[in-house]
Write an enzyme that holds these catalytic residues in place. Sequence first.
Site, mmCIF file in Angstrom:
data_model
loop_
_atom_site.group_PDB
_atom_site.id
_atom_site.type_symbol
_atom_site.label_atom_id
_atom_site.label_comp_id
_atom_site.label_asym_id
_atom_site.label_seq_id
_atom_site.Cartn_x
_atom_site.Cartn_y
_atom_site.Cartn_z
ATOM 1 N N LYS A 38 0.826 -1.213 0.000
ATOM 2 C CA LYS A 38 0.000 0.000 0.000
ATOM 3 C C LYS A 38 0.857 1.260 0.000
ATOM 4 N N THR A 40 2.328 2.709 2.749
ATOM 5 C CA THR A 40 2.009 3.569 3.891
ATOM 6 C C THR A 40 3.268 4.357 4.231
ATOM 7 N N ASP A 63 -3.909 -2.350 -1.416
ATOM 8 C CA ASP A 63 -4.204 -2.491 0.011
ATOM 9 C C ASP A 63 -4.750 -3.907 0.245
ATOM 10 N N ALA A 87 1.768 -5.201 7.219
ATOM 11 C CA ALA A 87 1.180 -4.982 8.543
ATOM 12 C C ALA A 87 1.479 -3.575 9.000
ATOM 13 N N THR A 133 5.224 -12.357 14.745
ATOM 14 C CA THR A 133 6.160 -11.830 15.731
ATOM 15 C C THR A 133 6.144 -12.647 17.018
ATOM 16 N N ASP A 134 7.240 -12.580 17.771
ATOM 17 C CA ASP A 134 7.262 -13.234 19.092
ATOM 18 C C ASP A 134 6.394 -12.486 20.106
ATOM 19 N N GLU A 135 5.960 -11.263 19.749
ATOM 20 C CA GLU A 135 5.215 -10.456 20.727
ATOM 21 C C GLU A 135 3.840 -11.054 21.042
ATOM 22 N N TYR A 158 -0.874 -3.798 18.991
ATOM 23 C CA TYR A 158 -0.124 -4.410 17.881
ATOM 24 C C TYR A 158 -0.068 -5.928 18.044
ATOM 25 N N SER A 161 -3.323 -7.667 17.570
ATOM 26 C CA SER A 161 -3.758 -7.783 16.169
ATOM 27 C C SER A 161 -2.968 -8.872 15.444
ATOM 28 N N LYS A 162 -1.675 -9.000 15.764
ATOM 29 C CA LYS A 162 -0.881 -10.059 15.128
ATOM 30 C C LYS A 162 -1.332 -11.435 15.637
ATOM 31 N N ASN A 188 13.910 -7.504 14.653
ATOM 32 C CA ASN A 188 14.903 -7.445 13.578
ATOM 33 C C ASN A 188 15.640 -6.115 13.611
ATOM 34 N N ASN A 257 17.719 -2.717 26.911
ATOM 35 C CA ASN A 257 17.707 -1.533 26.042
ATOM 36 C C ASN A 257 18.838 -0.564 26.363
ATOM 37 N N TYR A 349 8.079 12.667 21.236
ATOM 38 C CA TYR A 349 9.281 12.964 22.029
ATOM 39 C C TYR A 349 9.545 14.445 22.234
HETATM 40 P P1 NAD Z 1 7.304 -2.269 8.116
HETATM 41 O O1 NAD Z 1 6.391 -1.403 8.915
HETATM 42 O O2 NAD Z 1 8.694 -1.808 7.848
HETATM 43 O O3 NAD Z 1 6.643 -2.563 6.688
HETATM 44 C C1 NAD Z 1 5.296 -2.892 6.534
HETATM 45 C C2 NAD Z 1 4.951 -2.782 5.062
HETATM 46 O O4 NAD Z 1 3.569 -3.160 4.900
HETATM 47 C C3 NAD Z 1 5.093 -1.379 4.491
HETATM 48 O O5 NAD Z 1 5.767 -1.413 3.258
HETATM 49 C C4 NAD Z 1 3.663 -0.913 4.314
HETATM 50 O O6 NAD Z 1 3.496 0.006 3.243
HETATM 51 C C5 NAD Z 1 2.934 -2.222 4.043
HETATM 52 N N1 NAD Z 1 1.498 -2.168 4.403
HETATM 53 C C6 NAD Z 1 0.974 -1.704 5.570
HETATM 54 N N2 NAD Z 1 -0.358 -1.785 5.516
HETATM 55 C C7 NAD Z 1 -0.686 -2.334 4.306
HETATM 56 C C8 NAD Z 1 -1.905 -2.687 3.678
HETATM 57 N N3 NAD Z 1 -3.080 -2.476 4.276
HETATM 58 N N4 NAD Z 1 -1.862 -3.249 2.448
HETATM 59 C C9 NAD Z 1 -0.673 -3.452 1.819
HETATM 60 N N5 NAD Z 1 0.512 -3.119 2.368
HETATM 61 C C10 NAD Z 1 0.508 -2.570 3.595
HETATM 62 O O7 NAD Z 1 7.276 -3.672 8.838
HETATM 63 P P2 NAD Z 1 8.441 -4.753 9.025
HETATM 64 O O8 NAD Z 1 9.214 -4.399 10.234
HETATM 65 O O9 NAD Z 1 9.127 -4.959 7.736
HETATM 66 O O10 NAD Z 1 7.570 -6.039 9.387
HETATM 67 C C11 NAD Z 1 7.061 -6.891 8.353
HETATM 68 C C12 NAD Z 1 6.280 -8.015 8.985
HETATM 69 O O11 NAD Z 1 7.116 -8.751 9.873
HETATM 70 C C13 NAD Z 1 5.083 -7.559 9.816
HETATM 71 O O12 NAD Z 1 4.023 -8.468 9.596
HETATM 72 C C14 NAD Z 1 5.573 -7.646 11.252
HETATM 73 O O13 NAD Z 1 4.505 -7.887 12.135
HETATM 74 C C15 NAD Z 1 6.514 -8.820 11.171
HETATM 75 N N6 NAD Z 1 7.621 -8.819 12.147
HETATM 76 C C16 NAD Z 1 8.415 -7.700 12.278
HETATM 77 C C17 NAD Z 1 9.474 -7.733 13.176
HETATM 78 C C18 NAD Z 1 10.406 -6.545 13.321
HETATM 79 O O14 NAD Z 1 11.277 -6.558 14.197
HETATM 80 N N7 NAD Z 1 10.318 -5.522 12.493
HETATM 81 C C19 NAD Z 1 9.720 -8.875 13.928
HETATM 82 C C20 NAD Z 1 8.890 -9.997 13.763
HETATM 83 C C21 NAD Z 1 7.846 -9.950 12.861
HETATM 84 P P1 TYD Z 2 10.760 -1.093 19.295
HETATM 85 O O1 TYD Z 2 11.923 -0.921 18.363
HETATM 86 O O2 TYD Z 2 9.600 -0.168 19.181
HETATM 87 O O3 TYD Z 2 10.302 -2.616 19.147
HETATM 88 P P2 TYD Z 2 9.228 -3.472 20.038
HETATM 89 O O4 TYD Z 2 8.470 -2.563 20.897
HETATM 90 O O5 TYD Z 2 8.378 -4.069 18.970
HETATM 91 O O6 TYD Z 2 10.050 -4.462 20.784
HETATM 92 O O7 TYD Z 2 11.296 -1.002 20.781
HETATM 93 C C1 TYD Z 2 12.306 -1.875 21.253
HETATM 94 C C2 TYD Z 2 12.505 -1.609 22.733
HETATM 95 O O8 TYD Z 2 13.035 -0.289 22.899
HETATM 96 C C3 TYD Z 2 11.224 -1.625 23.545
HETATM 97 O O9 TYD Z 2 11.504 -2.169 24.827
HETATM 98 C C4 TYD Z 2 10.837 -0.164 23.673
HETATM 99 C C5 TYD Z 2 12.185 0.527 23.710
HETATM 100 N N1 TYD Z 2 12.233 1.895 23.145
HETATM 101 C C6 TYD Z 2 12.811 2.938 23.885
HETATM 102 O O10 TYD Z 2 13.271 2.753 25.032
HETATM 103 N N2 TYD Z 2 12.852 4.182 23.323
HETATM 104 C C7 TYD Z 2 12.343 4.442 22.084
HETATM 105 O O11 TYD Z 2 12.392 5.600 21.620
HETATM 106 C C8 TYD Z 2 11.775 3.356 21.332
HETATM 107 C C9 TYD Z 2 11.191 3.578 19.970
HETATM 108 C C10 TYD Z 2 11.740 2.103 21.907
#
Ligand code: NAD
Ligand code: TYD
Length: 351
Positions: A38, A40, A63, A87, A133-135, A158, A161-162, A188, A257, A349
């Site tokens: 999409k 976003t 979308d 997502a 996600t592990d969350e 979040y 929803s996952k 990641n 952290n 912030y």
């Molecule tokens: P991101 O936010 O960087 O990217 C999400 C992408 O999805 C974007 O390109 C956005 O445009 C697209 N998107 C959002 N809503 C949409 C919609 N309605 N239709 C089509 N596209 C849409 O996310 P990410 O960090 O790359 O994560 C990708 C996936 O991996 C997610 O499902 C997330 O839950 C999962 N995940 C992420 C992490 C992490 O640490 N980032 C860890 C474990 C799992």
């Molecule tokens: P984040 O990168 O948002 O990932 P998630 O919440 O999905 O684990 O945050 C990682 C950790 O860092 C989390 O414990 C929240 C903390 N955090 C801060 O302390 N300061 C910040 O500005 C942000 C964005 C996150």
Amino acid sequence: MEYSKKILVTGGAGFIGSHLIDLLVKTYREYLIINFDKLTYAGNLENLKGVEQSPNYCFIKGDITDRAALTKVFEDYGVTDVIHLAAESHVDRSIDAPQSFVETNVLGTLQLLAVCRQFWEGQAGHLFYHVSTDEVYGTLGETGLFKETTAYDPRSPYSASKASSDHLVRAYFHTYELPVVISNCSNNYGPRQFPEKLIPLMINNIKHEKKLPVYGDGQYTRDWLWVEDHALAIDLIFHRGVVGQTYNIGGNNEWKNIDLVQRLCDICDELLGRPAGTSRQLISFVKDRPGHDRRYAIDSGKIQRELNWSPTVAPEIGLRMTAKWYLEQEEWLESITSGAYREYYEKQYGS
Ligand code: NAD
Ligand code: TYD
């Protein structure tokens, strides 16, 4: 060319999706990779620069909540497999405004499942791969690890929803025999992550000598995985994972952290030629995140044993590569952090 698989990757313009597409497009010339995104605030076609000219790659802006748009892609391309990453992905945003998380992560996933069922029912040779996600497992105390059998206990909008989307994917497997596989991965890190997340936010702020906002007491723990190692795990599970199964993926790389932020300060000081200890002075403890999960840690024994996967990039190297990348990305960061993100940042912030 007749492609042996036509894989729809959703969310391919985001952080993890773009690394996965890089890997798939370059490794499997016999597959067509269709990026459906999409665009976003988190999606950026700059992330696909390395593959945009490749004949086995194409992009469609769309979308996942739009059933007609999905149907058209399935009709036009004869999609054989889906790897679903699209997502809303940021916990803090989900706390401020949960609605879009339910729309995309829950209802969007449902639309995608429904279209797969419509096109694939009764046929062999398809796969719906759900990236999660592990969350979804909630929070850990000082000890213990999330296993594939750990009960779901999501605590943020979040993760709720996952979790909901994971349940729907399993429901489609049991109810309609849709061939599915799920992976749940830890945090990641690496190039191209949107700078609202901890690591890129800190590096960007260090670069600009802005305060480094550490939530609460900074003792919250996350397990960090190099993003390309996640992409390799997805590739393995996609090809060799057992249908109906779940695989946990983790970096075996836990950081509190505050320790991580201090390490990033030290790495950046060195890379920027600043005296040691300069950036640590920017650290500022700020109001905690509501419902903040204390600790995440993953037991990735199953994928290690069954698919012979393990992380390849050592944390010290990964953090250095990430810091170097962000410190050099003036244009990418500027284009991404101007406009709506600046407003979000200032709301979150202060300036
Ligand atoms: P991101 O936010 O960087 O990217 C999400 C992408 O999805 C974007 O390109 C956005 O445009 C697209 N998107 C959002 N809503 C949409 C919609 N309605 N239709 C089509 N596209 C849409 O996310 P990410 O960090 O790359 O994560 C990708 C996936 O991996 C997610 O499902 C997330 O839950 C999962 N995940 C992420 C992490 C992490 O640490 N980032 C860890 C474990 C799992
Ligand atoms: P984040 O990168 O948002 O990932 P998630 O919440 O999905 O684990 O945050 C990682 C950790 O860092 C989390 O414990 C929240 C903390 N955090 C801060 O302390 N300061 C910040 O500005 C942000 C964005 C996150």
